[in-house]
Each structure stands twice: as structure tokens, then as C-alpha cells.
Design a protein around this motif. Structure first.
Motif, PDB file in Angstrom:
ATOM      1  N   ALA A  11       0.864  -1.344   0.020  1.00  0.00           N
ATOM      2  CA  ALA A  11      -0.016   0.079   0.075  1.00  0.00           C
ATOM      3  C   ALA A  11       0.762   1.315   0.090  1.00  0.00           C
ATOM      4  CB  ALA A  11      -0.774  -0.093   1.277  1.00  0.00           C
ATOM      5  N   ASP A  42      -2.505   4.942   4.668  1.00  0.00           N
ATOM      6  CA  ASP A  42      -2.210   4.615   3.377  1.00  0.00           C
ATOM      7  C   ASP A  42      -3.331   4.992   2.517  1.00  0.00           C
ATOM      8  OD1 ASP A  42       0.295   3.377   4.044  1.00  0.00           O
ATOM      9  OD2 ASP A  42      -0.521   1.254   4.577  1.00  0.00           O
ATOM     10  N   ARG A  43      -3.089   5.031   1.182  1.00  0.00           N
ATOM     11  CA  ARG A  43      -4.277   5.241   0.219  1.00  0.00           C
ATOM     12  C   ARG A  43      -5.251   4.069   0.486  1.00  0.00           C
ATOM     13  NH1 ARG A  43      -2.915   9.275  -4.323  1.00  0.00           N
ATOM     14  NH2 ARG A  43      -5.137   9.028  -4.649  1.00  0.00           N
ATOM     15  N   GLY A  44      -6.376   4.424   0.527  1.00  0.00           N
ATOM     16  CA  GLY A  44      -7.529   3.250   0.352  1.00  0.00           C
ATOM     17  C   GLY A  44      -7.761   2.721   1.641  1.00  0.00           C
ATOM     18  N   ARG A  45      -7.136   3.420   2.768  1.00  0.00           N
ATOM     19  CA  ARG A  45      -7.304   2.818   4.292  1.00  0.00           C
ATOM     20  C   ARG A  45      -7.807   3.934   5.026  1.00  0.00           C
ATOM     21  NH1 ARG A  45      -3.602  -1.486   4.260  1.00  0.00           N
ATOM     22  NH2 ARG A  45      -4.166  -2.570   2.368  1.00  0.00           N
ATOM     23  N   SER A 182      -6.015  12.890  -2.370  1.00  0.00           N
ATOM     24  CA  SER A 182      -5.181  11.694  -2.012  1.00  0.00           C
ATOM     25  C   SER A 182      -5.681  11.461  -0.398  1.00  0.00           C
ATOM     26  CB  SER A 182      -3.851  11.844  -2.278  1.00  0.00           C
ATOM     27  OG  SER A 182      -3.105  13.084  -1.663  1.00  0.00           O
ATOM     28  N   ARG A 210     -11.723   3.271   0.442  1.00  0.00           N
ATOM     29  CA  ARG A 210     -11.464   2.022  -0.597  1.00  0.00           C
ATOM     30  C   ARG A 210     -11.798   2.518  -2.186  1.00  0.00           C
ATOM     31  NH1 ARG A 210     -14.446  -0.505   3.652  1.00  0.00           N
ATOM     32  NH2 ARG A 210     -16.132  -0.683   2.269  1.00  0.00           N
ATOM     33  N   GLU A 211     -12.842   2.838  -2.398  1.00  0.00           N
ATOM     34  CA  GLU A 211     -13.211   2.988  -3.831  1.00  0.00           C
ATOM     35  C   GLU A 211     -12.497   3.983  -4.461  1.00  0.00           C
ATOM     36  OE1 GLU A 211     -17.386   2.871  -4.284  1.00  0.00           O
ATOM     37  OE2 GLU A 211     -17.666   0.836  -3.499  1.00  0.00           O
ATOM     38  N   ASP A 213      -9.355   5.191  -3.527  1.00  0.00           N
ATOM     39  CA  ASP A 213      -8.102   5.091  -3.133  1.00  0.00           C
ATOM     40  C   ASP A 213      -7.490   6.525  -2.457  1.00  0.00           C
ATOM     41  OD1 ASP A 213      -5.987   3.452  -3.094  1.00  0.00           O
ATOM     42  OD2 ASP A 213      -5.011   4.404  -4.882  1.00  0.00           O
TER      43      ASP A 213
END
Ligand code: ADP
Ligand code: MG
Length: 243
Positions: A11, A42-45, A182, A210-211, A213
Motif C-alpha cells: 500500500a 495509506d491510500r485506500g485505508r 489523496s 477504498r473505492e 483510493d
């Protein structure tokens, strides 16, 4: 040369706060609102920030939002143009980053009453200069797509004055995503909502991370919500406390 598949890729870190200290003037002295806090998203988290009232949650979020500059420490944000230390940027660069890289959702949705749901989003994309006709069409499509994603597809043309608190907050989430940030920051985004619409907004934020990111920092005092985030920090008197 070794290559790893995209699926194996670790990630990517979106935000890394490193030993952040923030103080405010307090009479003759200073009060420490954020006391050597370090954390990573992290991205998506998602990262939940919890703690009692006055423990520094909003102050920490304000630092990540570039709304407040810390006394010391580093706040590394991965942007399209590389890593930036938010603790070091000047006011105009900070404003640029808030426009392009950081989405913010507050307790109150702060919408412009006279604009429609779609216009709230379009106005966000127009900051920084009147866009070309092609860009305006693209922004409009993006706005409608986002409103669809937050479950308000049929309400794009409605004035936000006609929307419920939960719907307004969903517009605020969509608005925060217009410029493809981001990092998404949310400070107790459901505290003014009833349980059911609050739950919808939390579901939306977690799904959004999540979707799209996006790295999500979610300030909450609800332990059940915090447990749904991948990582958590609990603040007590401005410092990270062991849970
Ligand atoms: P939380 O969001 O966890 O309730 P805050 O970040 O709002 O906590 O506040 C942390 C501490 O900093 C508190 O002691 C609060 O009184 C103080 N504080 C917050 N904002 C300011 C400010 N603008 N000026 C002075 N003190 C502040
Ligand atoms: Mg607060």
C-alpha cells in the motif's frame, strides 16, 4: 531487474505525521494541543482518531489539513508532484494543496444555501480560475457521478436548503472528492446527525476511502466506528495513548 506485480505492491502511504507538536498561546504560557504525535495512513485505508473532548483530535486534523502549522514535526503528504512536508509550506501553497489534494468534511456541512447540490461541487472545481468550456462539462459530469455515488443522483438540481442533515453531509463528502484528493479528513462528521443518517455517512466515508483510493482520517468518539477503521490512534492530553 526484479519486478513485482501490481497485486503484490505494498500500500502506498498518503500521509505520514512524524512527531508533530502544536501549541496554542494560553495566558502567559502555551498549551500543548498535539504532543509528539506520529501516525501513518495509506491510500485506500482509514485511520480513526479517538479520545476525550479536548484531547487534541481537531487540532491534529487541522495540522493535516494545512489549516494550522505545527510548532515542530513533519507532515509528509504524497501528492501528484511528489512528497510535500505540510509543516513547511507557505499559506498560498497550503491553499493550493487543500484545493487539489486534501478533501475536508467538518461537523457541519458548510454548504452554500443558495446553490444546488451539483453547484456545490462545481464551485469547488472552479476555485483557482474560470475553467474552459470542456473543463466545465467534465466537472459537471464528475459532479453528477459523485452525487450518484453518494446516493443523491436524483437530487443534483435541488437547492441544498431542501435536503436533510444526512443528505447535506453526503453532499459535503461528494464535494470533498471533486478534485480527486489523496487525503480525506473528517472531523466528527456525524455528530449533528441522527443515528441512522450518521451510520449512512460513516459507511459512505469508509467505502469512499477504498473505492477512490483515498486515505481517510476520521475523528470520532464512537468506538464502534473506530473499530471499523484499519488503524486507530487514541489521544489523551494531546499525546498518543496505548489502548
Ligand atoms: P478535541 O477536538 O479532541 O476536542 P481540540 O483539538 O479542539 O480537542 O483541543 C485540544 C486543546 O487545545 C484543548 O485544550 C483546547 O482547549 C485547546 N485549543 C483548541 N483550539 C484552540 C485555539 N484556537 N486556541 C487556544 N486553545 C485551543
Ligand atoms: Mg474536536
Amino acid at each position: 531487474m526484479s519486478r513485482t506485480s501490481v497485486l503484490d505492491a505494498p500500500a502506498t502511504t498518503a500521509l505520514r505525521m512524524d512527531e508533530v507538536v502544536l501549541t496554542y498561546p494560553d495566558g502567559d504560557g502555551r498549551i500543548t494541543a498535539v504532543d509528539h504525535v506520529s501516525c501513518v495512513i495509506d491510500r485506500g485505508r482509514s485511520l480513526a482518531v479517538t479520545g476525550p473532548s479536548g484531547s487534541g483530535k481537531s487540532s491534529l486534523l487541522a495540522v493535516a489539513a494545512t489549516l494550522t502549522r505545527p510548532d515542530s514535526g513533519h507532515v509528509w503528504l504524497s501528492t501528484r508532484a511528489g512528497e510535500v512536508d505540510l509543516a513547511e509550506v507557505g499559506a498560498s501553497r497550503a491553499a493550493e494543496l487543500r484545493r487539489a489534494e486534501i478533501g475536508i468534511v467538518f461537523q457541519q456541512s458548510n454548504l452554500v444555501e443558495s446553490l444546488t447540490a451539483r453547484e456545490q461541487l462545481e464551485a469547488m472545481a472552479w476555485l483557482g480560475g474560470r475553467p474552459s468550456r470542456a473543463r466545465r462539462t467534465e466537472v459537471r459530469e464528475r459532479a453528477d457521478e459523485l452525487l450518484e455515488r453518494v446516493g443523491l443522483g436524483g437530487m443534483a438540481g435541488r437547492s441544498v436548503g431542501a435536503l436533510s442533515g444526512g443528505q447535506r453531509q453526503r453532499v459535503a463528502v461528494a464535494r470533498a472528492l471533486v478534485n480527486r484528493p489523496s487525503l480525506l479528513l473528517a472531523d466528527e462528521p456525524t455528530s449533528a446527525l441522527d443515528t441512522e443518517s450518521g451510520a449512512t455517512v460513516i459507511d459512505l466515508l469508509l467505502r469512499t476511502a477504498r473505492e477512490f483510493d483515498v486515505a481517510l482520517m476520521l475523528v470520532t468518539h464512537d468506538e464502534a466506528v473506530a473499530r471499523r477503521c484499519e488503524t486507530r490512534v487514541r489521544l489523551v492530553d494531546g499525546a498518543v495513548s496505548a489502548e
